[in-house]
Motif scaffolding. Structure first.
Motif, PDB file in Angstrom:
ATOM      1  N   GLU A 102       1.820  17.106  -3.040  1.00 45.17           N
ATOM      2  CA  GLU A 102       0.556  16.515  -3.467  1.00 45.17           C
ATOM      3  C   GLU A 102       0.690  15.009  -3.661  1.00 45.17           C
ATOM      4  O   GLU A 102      -0.224  14.242  -3.320  1.00 45.17           O
ATOM      5  CB  GLU A 102       0.073  17.171  -4.745  1.00 45.17           C
ATOM      6  N   ALA A 103       1.840  14.578  -4.184  1.00 46.19           N
ATOM      7  CA  ALA A 103       2.046  13.147  -4.388  1.00 46.19           C
ATOM      8  C   ALA A 103       2.020  12.394  -3.059  1.00 46.19           C
ATOM      9  O   ALA A 103       1.459  11.296  -2.966  1.00 46.19           O
ATOM     10  CB  ALA A 103       3.374  12.911  -5.106  1.00 46.19           C
ATOM     11  N   VAL A 104       2.608  12.977  -2.015  1.00 46.46           N
ATOM     12  CA  VAL A 104       2.584  12.340  -0.701  1.00 46.46           C
ATOM     13  C   VAL A 104       1.161  12.248  -0.176  1.00 46.46           C
ATOM     14  O   VAL A 104       0.730  11.202   0.341  1.00 46.46           O
ATOM     15  CB  VAL A 104       3.474  13.121   0.295  1.00 46.46           C
ATOM     16  N   GLU A 162      -4.961   7.534  -0.939  1.00 43.83           N
ATOM     17  CA  GLU A 162      -5.586   6.735  -1.994  1.00 43.83           C
ATOM     18  C   GLU A 162      -4.870   5.436  -2.332  1.00 43.83           C
ATOM     19  O   GLU A 162      -5.426   4.615  -3.059  1.00 43.83           O
ATOM     20  CB  GLU A 162      -5.707   7.594  -3.266  1.00 43.83           C
ATOM     21  N   GLN A 163      -3.650   5.236  -1.824  1.00 45.61           N
ATOM     22  CA  GLN A 163      -2.902   4.047  -2.200  1.00 45.61           C
ATOM     23  C   GLN A 163      -2.564   3.203  -0.971  1.00 45.61           C
ATOM     24  O   GLN A 163      -2.349   3.737   0.115  1.00 45.61           O
ATOM     25  CB  GLN A 163      -1.620   4.426  -2.946  1.00 45.61           C
ATOM     26  N   SER A 164      -2.484   1.903  -1.166  1.00 41.20           N
ATOM     27  CA  SER A 164      -2.147   0.986  -0.081  1.00 41.20           C
ATOM     28  C   SER A 164      -0.645   0.955   0.137  1.00 41.20           C
ATOM     29  O   SER A 164       0.133   1.081  -0.822  1.00 41.20           O
ATOM     30  CB  SER A 164      -2.650  -0.427  -0.395  1.00 41.20           C
ATOM     31  N   HIS A 191      -0.979   0.168   7.269  1.00 46.59           N
ATOM     32  CA  HIS A 191      -1.003   1.612   7.161  1.00 46.59           C
ATOM     33  C   HIS A 191       0.398   2.131   6.833  1.00 46.59           C
ATOM     34  O   HIS A 191       1.392   1.439   7.030  1.00 46.59           O
ATOM     35  CB  HIS A 191      -1.499   2.250   8.470  1.00 46.59           C
ATOM     36  N   TRP A 192       0.439   3.350   6.330  1.00 49.01           N
ATOM     37  CA  TRP A 192       1.710   3.983   6.005  1.00 49.01           C
ATOM     38  C   TRP A 192       2.434   4.423   7.272  1.00 49.01           C
ATOM     39  O   TRP A 192       1.818   4.875   8.229  1.00 49.01           O
ATOM     40  CB  TRP A 192       1.485   5.219   5.127  1.00 49.01           C
ATOM     41  N   SER A 217       8.086   4.021   5.525  1.00 47.28           N
ATOM     42  CA  SER A 217       7.642   3.429   4.255  1.00 47.28           C
ATOM     43  C   SER A 217       7.281   4.503   3.242  1.00 47.28           C
ATOM     44  O   SER A 217       7.537   4.353   2.039  1.00 47.28           O
ATOM     45  CB  SER A 217       6.448   2.497   4.498  1.00 47.28           C
ATOM     46  N   MET A 218       6.690   5.621   3.698  1.00 43.41           N
ATOM     47  CA  MET A 218       6.362   6.696   2.770  1.00 43.41           C
ATOM     48  C   MET A 218       7.630   7.363   2.242  1.00 43.41           C
ATOM     49  O   MET A 218       7.712   7.727   1.064  1.00 43.41           O
ATOM     50  CB  MET A 218       5.465   7.731   3.450  1.00 43.41           C
TER      51      MET A 218
END
Length: 362
Positions: free
Chosen positions: A95-97, A103-105, A112-113, A117-118
């Motif tokens: 869920e965090a991913v 929702e986050q930059s 973009h992710w 980077s993720m």
């Protein structure tokens, strides 16, 4: 036989709040969201049959999740453990991913992710991030473009053109007309290598240009056949010649309804005067920046994908002859394109896009 008595299903305030959150949050897995909605509806007094009909599922599916919730509460809505190695990534980390992706930059001013980077931001491996994205259909590396028409008569023109597609007039031919301009005669700097097992066809990245031509085309809405003509220039004079070609190629006792875009060559005084002298021609203009309404664009896509994208030509004459041969083969077995969307469906979709733009805060 009468149905067995349903087990009582009563929700606490905390359980109802959790189920509502699961059913509404965009990042919730669709299976869990559906189970949450089923339980909520059952708690409101719905029978298994009523809930099954409402959500388009089987009656035994509703019975399963009703009984699972009565027995185990919220935990009963999760999938049962399967055989194999135990999971090393918890639902919370997944869920965090998803939340971070949506929702986050991304860091470092990236647009973009990426999996790299993720992975760095969440402490996971790139392969794990990739699997999560694939499971939820997330593709941060891709973007789709679109454009809204600013035509003040957009609604009227959409209804006019779509009305022609869905209910063509009697004793008339509907023709979708446009030009594919600047078609380049391109020759590769080396021969194309053919496809082989495990190896796609290969061609050089660089090429040599040998000139351009423009293809004027009129797609018959009913039959899928095409009237086409090449011209080296793209002016109103060439468009007028093409109108005369259409006039000669169609039965004189039928009305002709032409769907065209707003290109300047379609509206010159010479064109207007000729149309006045030929009253069987009726021109219907698509809205500005809405070429997707003209079905001949779909045929141009077929021409590009099946002929132009991989072909090589050493002269404009060779290109024109090759395209004319392809059109001849098309007309031997034409395939009409069937329009299905109503004007109201199109306008509702665009209204939803506009609402999302307004709600985005940009």
């Amino acid at each position: 036989m009468p149905s067995p008595k349903l087990p009582p299903l009563v929700l606490s305030d905390e359980e109802r709040e959790t189920l509502l959150r699961w059913s509404r949050r965009p990042t919730t897995a669709q299976a869990l969201a559906l189970r949450s909605r089923i339980v909520l509806r059952c708690a409101d007094g719905g029978s298994n049959s009523e809930v099954a009909d409402e959500f388009g599922v089987k009656r035994h599916t509703v019975a399963k999740w009703r009984s699972r919730f009565v027995a185990d509460g919220l935990e009963g809505l999760s999938d049962e453990p399967r055989a194999g190695a135990p999971r090393t990534v918890t639902d919370e980390r997944v869920e965090a991913v998803i939340v971070k992706t949506l929702e986050q930059s991304p860091p470092d001013q990236d647009t973009h992710w990426s999996t790299r980077s993720m992975a760095a931001a969440t402490g996971m491996s790139q392969s794990t991030v990739s699997r999560i994205w694939r499971a939820f259909g997330l593709k941060p590396h891709q973007v789709q473009t679109w454009k809204l028409s600013r035509d003040p008569q957009f609604v009227e023109k959409v209804r006019d053109v779509v009305g022609l597609y869905l209910a063509p007039p009697d004793n008339a031919i509907v023709l979708c007309v446009d030009e594919k301009s600047q078609m380049q005669a391109i020759d590769r700097t080396a021969p194309t290598l053919p496809i082989m097992p495990t190896t796609p066809a290969r061609m050089t990245h660089d090429y040599v240009r040998h000139g351009t031509t423009s293809l004027f085309a009129a797609l018959n809405l009913a039959t899928g056949s095409v009237i086409a003509q090449h011209h080296r220039r793209h002016r109103h004079q060439e468009f007028l010649k093409f109108l005369k070609t259409i006039d000669a190629a169609t039965p004189g006792d039928l009305e002709l309804h032409l769907v065209c875009d707003n290109y300047a060559t379609h509206k010159t005084p010479a064109i207007k005067n000729w149309l006045l002298q030929h009253p069987r021609f009726h021109v219907h203009f698509t809205p500005t920046s809405a070429s997707w309404l003209n079905l001949v664009e779909r045929w141009f896509a077929e021409l590009t994908n099946r002929k132009l994208r991989r072909s090589a030509h050493r002269s404009v004459t060779e290109l024109e002859a090759d395209v004319e041969a392809w059109i001849g083969a098309w007309n031997d077995d034409p395939k009409p394109f069937v329009w299905t969307k109503t004007a109201d469906q199109i306008l509702d979709t665009l209204a939803a896009y506009c609402q999302r733009i307004n709600d985005s805060g940009h």
